[in-house]
Structure formats: C-alpha cells, structure tokens
Design a protein around this motif. Structure first.
Motif, PDB file in Angstrom:
ATOM      1  N   GLU A 197       0.834  -1.209   0.000  1.00  0.00           N
ATOM      2  CA  GLU A 197       0.000   0.000   0.000  1.00  0.00           C
ATOM      3  C   GLU A 197       0.863   1.251   0.000  1.00  0.00           C
ATOM      4  O   GLU A 197       0.585   2.205  -0.729  1.00  0.00           O
ATOM      5  N   HIS A 198       1.917   1.259   0.813  1.00  0.00           N
ATOM      6  CA  HIS A 198       2.809   2.425   0.864  1.00  0.00           C
ATOM      7  C   HIS A 198       3.525   2.624  -0.467  1.00  0.00           C
ATOM      8  O   HIS A 198       3.681   3.761  -0.929  1.00  0.00           O
ATOM      9  N   LEU A 199       3.959   1.534  -1.074  1.00  0.00           N
ATOM     10  CA  LEU A 199       4.573   1.636  -2.402  1.00  0.00           C
ATOM     11  C   LEU A 199       3.574   2.194  -3.410  1.00  0.00           C
ATOM     12  O   LEU A 199       3.905   3.069  -4.214  1.00  0.00           O
ATOM     13  N   GLY A 200       2.344   1.693  -3.361  1.00  0.00           N
ATOM     14  CA  GLY A 200       1.296   2.165  -4.280  1.00  0.00           C
ATOM     15  C   GLY A 200       1.025   3.649  -4.129  1.00  0.00           C
ATOM     16  O   GLY A 200       0.879   4.365  -5.134  1.00  0.00           O
ATOM     17  N   ILE A 201       0.978   4.128  -2.902  1.00  0.00           N
ATOM     18  CA  ILE A 201       0.733   5.558  -2.653  1.00  0.00           C
ATOM     19  C   ILE A 201       1.888   6.394  -3.192  1.00  0.00           C
ATOM     20  O   ILE A 201       1.676   7.398  -3.879  1.00  0.00           O
ATOM     21  N   SER A 202       3.115   5.978  -2.903  1.00  0.00           N
ATOM     22  CA  SER A 202       4.293   6.713  -3.380  1.00  0.00           C
ATOM     23  C   SER A 202       4.334   6.752  -4.900  1.00  0.00           C
ATOM     24  O   SER A 202       4.633   7.782  -5.507  1.00  0.00           O
ATOM     25  N   LEU A 203       4.027   5.615  -5.520  1.00  0.00           N
ATOM     26  CA  LEU A 203       4.030   5.555  -6.984  1.00  0.00           C
ATOM     27  C   LEU A 203       2.911   6.410  -7.575  1.00  0.00           C
ATOM     28  O   LEU A 203       3.111   7.099  -8.569  1.00  0.00           O
ATOM     29  N   ALA A 204       1.736   6.387  -6.943  1.00  0.00           N
ATOM     30  CA  ALA A 204       0.614   7.186  -7.430  1.00  0.00           C
ATOM     31  C   ALA A 204       0.910   8.683  -7.344  1.00  0.00           C
ATOM     32  O   ALA A 204       0.497   9.462  -8.207  1.00  0.00           O
ATOM     33  N   LEU A 205       1.632   9.072  -6.295  1.00  0.00           N
ATOM     34  CA  LEU A 205       1.979  10.484  -6.124  1.00  0.00           C
ATOM     35  C   LEU A 205       3.131  10.907  -7.031  1.00  0.00           C
ATOM     36  O   LEU A 205       3.410  12.094  -7.182  1.00  0.00           O
ATOM     37  N   GLY A 206       3.816   9.934  -7.607  1.00  0.00           N
ATOM     38  CA  GLY A 206       4.911  10.239  -8.521  1.00  0.00           C
ATOM     39  C   GLY A 206       6.133  10.847  -7.857  1.00  0.00           C
ATOM     40  O   GLY A 206       6.867  11.608  -8.482  1.00  0.00           O
ATOM     41  N   VAL A 207       6.361  10.500  -6.607  1.00  0.00           N
ATOM     42  CA  VAL A 207       7.531  11.045  -5.905  1.00  0.00           C
ATOM     43  C   VAL A 207       8.696  10.069  -6.026  1.00  0.00           C
ATOM     44  O   VAL A 207       8.491   8.857  -6.112  1.00  0.00           O
ATOM     45  N   PRO A 208       9.922  10.585  -6.035  1.00  0.00           N
ATOM     46  CA  PRO A 208      11.068   9.679  -6.029  1.00  0.00           C
ATOM     47  C   PRO A 208      11.041   8.854  -4.743  1.00  0.00           C
ATOM     48  O   PRO A 208      10.639   9.353  -3.695  1.00  0.00           O
ATOM     49  N   LEU A 209      11.441   7.597  -4.839  1.00  0.00           N
ATOM     50  CA  LEU A 209      11.434   6.785  -3.627  1.00  0.00           C
ATOM     51  C   LEU A 209      12.644   5.872  -3.581  1.00  0.00           C
ATOM     52  O   LEU A 209      13.258   5.573  -4.594  1.00  0.00           O
ATOM     53  N   PHE A 210      12.982   5.482  -2.359  1.00  0.00           N
ATOM     54  CA  PHE A 210      14.021   4.487  -2.141  1.00  0.00           C
ATOM     55  C   PHE A 210      13.558   3.578  -1.020  1.00  0.00           C
ATOM     56  O   PHE A 210      12.648   3.912  -0.268  1.00  0.00           O
ATOM     57  N   VAL A 211      14.151   2.399  -0.952  1.00  0.00           N
ATOM     58  CA  VAL A 211      13.713   1.380  -0.003  1.00  0.00           C
ATOM     59  C   VAL A 211      14.848   1.062   0.960  1.00  0.00           C
ATOM     60  O   VAL A 211      16.009   0.958   0.557  1.00  0.00           O
ATOM     61  N   VAL A 212      14.501   0.909   2.232  1.00  0.00           N
ATOM     62  CA  VAL A 212      15.453   0.469   3.242  1.00  0.00           C
ATOM     63  C   VAL A 212      14.920  -0.833   3.828  1.00  0.00           C
ATOM     64  O   VAL A 212      13.846  -0.849   4.434  1.00  0.00           O
ATOM     65  N   VAL A 213      15.660  -1.917   3.590  1.00  0.00           N
ATOM     66  CA  VAL A 213      15.308  -3.215   4.158  1.00  0.00           C
ATOM     67  C   VAL A 213      16.076  -3.319   5.470  1.00  0.00           C
ATOM     68  O   VAL A 213      17.302  -3.306   5.491  1.00  0.00           O
ATOM     69  N   THR A 214      15.336  -3.401   6.559  1.00  0.00           N
ATOM     70  CA  THR A 214      15.945  -3.375   7.879  1.00  0.00           C
ATOM     71  C   THR A 214      15.888  -4.751   8.536  1.00  0.00           C
ATOM     72  O   THR A 214      15.273  -5.671   8.011  1.00  0.00           O
ATOM     73  N   LYS A 215      16.547  -4.876   9.674  1.00  0.00           N
ATOM     74  CA  LYS A 215      16.587  -6.118  10.462  1.00  0.00           C
ATOM     75  C   LYS A 215      17.279  -7.255   9.710  1.00  0.00           C
ATOM     76  O   LYS A 215      16.933  -8.421   9.887  1.00  0.00           O
TER      77      LYS A 215
END
Length: 122
Positions: free
Chosen positions: A17-35
């Motif tokens: 859902e968070h990815l979908g929102i970011s993509l819909a808004l067209g903002v640059p994004l990056f991912v941090v895989v933690t733990k």
C-alpha cells in the motif's frame, strides 16, 4: 519517500500500500530493508526479489538498484539520479550491528531538496 521493509517479515500488504501511494503520487522513492541481522537468508532474498518484481512492473516503471551489502559504493550516483523518478535504490541495514547505516546516511545527505523543484512552494 523512504519505504522501510522488515527483512524478517517480507513485503507485507501495508508495504504494498505504501509503495502504491508513493508511486501514485509520482515522488522519487528508495527502499530500506531493515533487520537484516535477524532475517534468515532465504527470507531476505525473497524480500529483495519481491521488491524487485514490484518495482520493475509496468505499473511502477522503476529501475531498482540493490546497493551491495558490505561493499563501498558511491551512493552519490544514485542520489543524483533520484530527480528523474526512475531509479529506486534498495539499501539493507541492521540497526543492531550498524551494517548499511552509513550508506543510507551518505545517500540522504546527498539528496537535493525538492522544495523549489516541486513547484508547490514559493
């Protein structure tokens, strides 16, 4: 925007859902895989594979780049490419061991502010 994913949990419905929102808004994004310190290797690999699949999909249209763990990488290259909204770095970190934290900090320090380029302010 920064999307945080628990390596031990995999890509959850909330992450999608968070990815979908970011993509819909067209903002640059990056991912941090933690733990990454507590994630079984197969679960970590599956998480990375799922993120790659989602980001490469025609709907997302991103070019995911997995930042190598334990290697010295010039993250400024990724930071400079962020305004085109296509590249999507994927960092892996452990808050316990500190692995990858320096790369994320370095990357974020090199990002340019979008305040003026967004056209939404002043």
């Amino acid at each position: 925007s920064m999307i945080v994913v628990g390596a031990n949990m995999g890509v959850s419905k909330m992450t999608r859902e968070h990815l979908g929102i970011s993509l819909a808004l067209g903002v640059p994004l990056f991912v941090v895989v933690t733990k990454v310190d507590i994630a079984p290797a197969n679960v970590y690999e599956e998480t990375i594979a799922t993120l790659n699949k989602i980001l490469k999909s025609p709907q997302a249209g991103k070019n995911p780049v997995v930042v190598k763990r334990g290697e010295t990488v010039d993250v400024s290259v990724y930071a400079k490419a962020m305004p085109d909204k296509v590249i999507c770095p994927i960092f892996s970190v452990s808050n316990v061991t500190g692995e990858g934290i320096g790369q994320v900090k370095d990357f974020m320090a090199k990002l340019k502010s979008r305040v003026h380029s967004s056209g939404q302010f002043g």
